[in-house]
Design a protein around this motif. Structure first.
Motif: not given
Length: 360
Positions: A243-249
């Motif tokens: 359910p959690d989103q992934v961040y792109l650095g």
């Protein structure tokens, strides 16, 4: 040159689109949240983030055109993974993709510019200069034969054979060794440093070196089509975020070393153990030297992506704890530690001292 060709994306648009929060695929409009430490989050078109004008040196280099072809292939590879294909079946393509993205980012270029400045700033510190003097003198004593040969090579060719014979005599060796070590003083080294620093600042040496080094690496990868020997993953796995989103650095991929330290793959070199690459708002690609479960959790990957980013992170949704997230951006963005920088500095000066045409 077409304006679009001059907008060089160091994070490919097809990758940013996979993190988009709003999209109109028919009109090719994708929007993503850009989050930085210094400004409020913005919902931006993916065409307007992750780029810089002529970042790859203009049309003459051919790099931007080559990337457009590469990205078409890589986009299809990720689509295949979306459809359930095992990433291990795509080893060659993924290895090339991850390494290419590792060395093409602006974050990496700016970090190495900062590294060059750090090394020269360190040379203004008295204790660093004194330590360099001691290290150089010790090296001259330990490796006397090598340094004597370097001095001999400065002589005209017809004098070198005679000089080598004379240098074998114990008394002559003692005199030469004393001369070599006595000329290395803090004042002499400081004079050499000041001269080099003035030239570096005048010629934008740090910036130019970072640019030329990055472009050389990209050309080599594009032409040869292979990643370096130390980055040859044995297996791949895809982590699903639930359910959690992934961040792109803005560094895109980061690695974890054998000892458990996270950082740039360029920093870890052959000591990498796993590489984590967010490839969508729900998926993280993991390259591994071995097998088994990934060492990091989804939350740990997200935080490492944030902390190793230089300026920006990208997300599908603007997270509720945005202030905390912004405060963490760049917390661990350094390429190397000060201790590692000192080691590089000492080794560089020693190599310079051993060069036949060196004045150090």
């Amino acid at each position: 040159m077409a304006p679009e060709r001059r907008r060089n994306h160091f994070i490919p648009i097809f990758l940013l689109n996979r993190f988009a929060s709003k999209s109109n695929e028919k009109k090719k409009i994708f929007k993503i949240w850009e989050i930085s430490k210094s400004s409020l989050p913005r919902l931006m078109s993916t065409r307007n983030v992750g780029f810089e004008r002529d970042f790859y040196g203009g049309e003459d280099t051919g790099i931007e055109v080559a990337f457009s072809k590469e990205e078409s292939n890589f986009g299809q590879v990720l689509t295949d993974i979306d459809r359930g294909r095992s990433p291990s079946e795509l080893n060659d393509e993924l290895t090339r993709f991850v390494w290419l993205q590792t060395i093409r980012t602006r974050a990496l270029r700016l970090q190495f510019e900062s590294l060059g400045q750090l090394l020269f700033d360190m040379l203004q510190e008295d204790e660093v200069v004194l330590a360099l003097v001691d290290k150089i003198k010790s090296d001259f004593i330990t490796n006397q034969d090598r340094h004597i040969e370097a001095e001999i090579k400065k002589l005209p060719p017809h004098q070198r054979a005679t000089a080598r014979v004379r240098a074998r005599h114990p008394v002559a060796r003692s005199i030469i060794g004393k001369m070599l070590t006595e000329r290395i003083t803090p004042e002499y080294l400081a004079k050499q440093i000041d001269s080099l620093r003035a030239r570096a600042n005048d010629q934008r040496l740090f910036e130019k070196s970072a640019v030329s080094g990055q472009l050389r690496g990209l050309r080599k990868l594009i032409e040869e089509g292979v990643s370096p020997p130390h980055f040859q993953p044995a297996s791949w796995v895809v982590m699903q975020s639930g359910p959690d989103q992934v961040y792109l650095g803005d560094l895109c991929a980061f690695s974890i070393s054998d000892s458990g330290e996270t950082g740039s793959l360029m920093k870890h070199g052959k000591n990498w153990d796993e590489v984590y690459f967010p490839i969508s708002s729900k998926m993280i690609l993991v390259a591994r030297k071995g097998a088994g479960h990934p060492r990091l959790t989804n939350d740990e990957v997200n935080m490492a992506s944030v902390e190793h980013s230089l300026k920006y992170i990208y997300a599908k949704e603007c997270p509720p704890a945005i202030d905390h997230l912004r405060d963490r951006i760049g917390k661990r963005a350094e390429v190397i530690t000060r201790a590692e920088a000192e080691s590089i500095l000492f080794d560089s000066v020693l190599r310079k001292a051993a060069e036949p045409d060196s004045n150090v």
